[in-house]
Design an enzyme around this catalytic site. Structure first.
Site, PDB file in Angstrom:
ATOM      1  N   CYS A 104      27.752  61.618  35.228  1.00  0.00           N
ATOM      2  CA  CYS A 104      26.764  60.727  34.624  1.00  0.00           C
ATOM      3  C   CYS A 104      25.351  61.202  34.911  1.00  0.00           C
ATOM      4  O   CYS A 104      24.796  60.917  35.969  1.00  0.00           O
ATOM      5  CB  CYS A 104      26.979  59.308  35.139  1.00  0.00           C
ATOM      6  SG  CYS A 104      25.755  58.161  34.504  1.00  0.00           S
ATOM      7  N   CYS A 112      22.857  58.410  35.552  1.00  0.00           N
ATOM      8  CA  CYS A 112      22.909  57.774  36.876  1.00  0.00           C
ATOM      9  C   CYS A 112      22.306  58.680  37.937  1.00  0.00           C
ATOM     10  O   CYS A 112      21.615  58.218  38.837  1.00  0.00           O
ATOM     11  CB  CYS A 112      24.347  57.503  37.307  1.00  0.00           C
ATOM     12  SG  CYS A 112      25.394  56.853  36.032  1.00  0.00           S
ATOM     13  N   ASP A 113      22.607  59.972  37.867  1.00  0.00           N
ATOM     14  CA  ASP A 113      22.324  60.851  38.997  1.00  0.00           C
ATOM     15  C   ASP A 113      21.265  61.918  38.751  1.00  0.00           C
ATOM     16  O   ASP A 113      20.843  62.587  39.698  1.00  0.00           O
ATOM     17  CB  ASP A 113      23.640  61.532  39.441  1.00  0.00           C
ATOM     18  CG  ASP A 113      24.683  60.482  39.823  1.00  0.00           C
ATOM     19  OD1 ASP A 113      24.291  59.475  40.433  1.00  0.00           O
ATOM     20  OD2 ASP A 113      25.868  60.663  39.502  1.00  0.00           O
TER      21      ASP A 113
END
Ligand code: NDP
Length: 314
Positions: free
Chosen positions: A138, A141-142
């Site tokens: 992701c 997300c990261d």
């Protein structure tokens, strides 16, 4: 009835656009739906960036924000939204049995399955070992953790293209690994990727190994045409190679295709079991859009309502 057993009229499993739309329609039809959110409340949209193609949001909206709004709307209509993961089912006969978190048993007159799909992994040992230490499925997300760094991403579909572009805005350079000589992504996304000055595409290339002891330090790739190995120093390795349906617990009960997607009767949300319906990505490997998932959630709620009416339950 035992303490941890509960009878409900309409059970919805999964909380993406399909599940929440089913909940909105079912609640408005007075089916008193109970929805269990599963392992990733909000579903795949919670790990996406801007959604520009969902009607009604002329300026776009972030995926997580959109799912918060879906949930709010379902709750306002009277749906009972709960944390919890369906871990086992028994669809032998109605009321259908669904166990939540291996302990609570729900007896449901009708069930709507909207468990969606999850990211696929390459299956490398190093990918598993370094997961959370620079390996991620992701980018949204990261990616932030690797601001200003060089990163790699594997995949050639729309997801990979979208994530590569997202990363290109944060990271100094994005190395994109495509296993064949073409990308599967839509033309517009490919054009954007190829035009981005800091995205370098490696064609015919697969990941040989992700390198690093406790964190990602490099990726070793192999060119299929030349068999040449190349080590690229990177701080993160993102995997964006598609999805698999979350249908494990329904195996043996619901008909599925060879990839595990639940089969529905065309033009309906009906499965092979009367009273059990499927909506969203769990039964759609083709369109897989928020708007199509929402539409099929609506169909499932209407089909469930009709089923309950014919059973004399309404
Ligand atoms: P896709 O299945 O479309 O693409 C998967 C990609 O990963 C392909 O390029 C595939 O290569 C590659 N791949 C698969 N396995 C491996 C492997 N083991 N090693 C290396 N590469 C691999 O998945 P997506 O998640 O990208 O997209 C799914 C659907 O969602 C699509 O219909 C897409 O259009 C849609 N989507 C739409 C978006 C939007 O409209 N904004 C955004 C994101 C997705 P190969 O082609 O060689 O098989």
């Amino acid at each position: 009835m035992e303490n941890n057993t509960e009878k409900v009229q309409c059970l919805i499993i999964g909380s993406g656009p399909a599940g929440y739309s089913a909940a909105i329609y079912a609640a408005r039809a007075n089916l008193k739906p109970v929805l269990y959110q599963g392992i990733q409340p909000g579903g795949q949209l919670t790990i996406t960036t801007e959604v520009e193609n969902y009607p009604g949001y002329p300026d776009g909206i972030s995926g997580p924000e959109m799912m918060i709004q879906f949930e709010k709307q379902a709750t306002r209509m009277g749906a009972d939204i709960r944390y919890g993961l369906a871990t086992k089912v028994d669809f032998m006969e109605p009321p259908f049995k669904v166990w939540i978190d291996e302990e609570k048993l729900i007896l449901a007159d009708t069930v709507i399955v909207s468990t969606g799909a999850s990211a696929k992994w390459l299956g490398l040992e190093s990918e598993q070992r370094l997961n959370g230490y620079g390996v991620s499925a992701c980018a949204v997300c990261d990616g932030f953790f690797f601001k200003g760094k060089e990163v790699a991403i594997v995949g050639g579909g729309d997801t990979a293209a979208e994530e590569a572009l997202y990363l290109s805005k944060l990271c100094s350079k994005v190395h994109m690994l495509v296993r064949s000589d073409k990308m599967r992504a839509s033309k517009i996304m490919q054009d954007r990727v190829l035009k981005a000055p800091n995205i370098k595409v490696y064609w015919n290339s697969s990941t040989d190994e992700v390198l690093g002891e406790n964190k990602v330090e490099a990726v070793r790739i192999k060119n299929h045409l030349t068999n040449e190995l190349l080590e690229i120093p990177v701080s993160a390795f993102f995997v964006a190679i598609g999805h698999q349906p979350n249908s494990e617990i329904f195996k043996g009960w619901l008909d599925m295709d060879e990839s595990g997607y639940i089969t529905t009767i065309p033009g309906t949300s009906r499965t092979n079991i009367e009273g059990v319906f499927a909506a969203g990505d769990i039964q759609d490997k083709h369109y897989r859009q928020a708007v199509t998932a929402a539409g099929s959630g609506c169909m499932a709620a209407l089909d469930a309502e009709k089923y309950l009416m014919l059973q004399g339950e309404l």
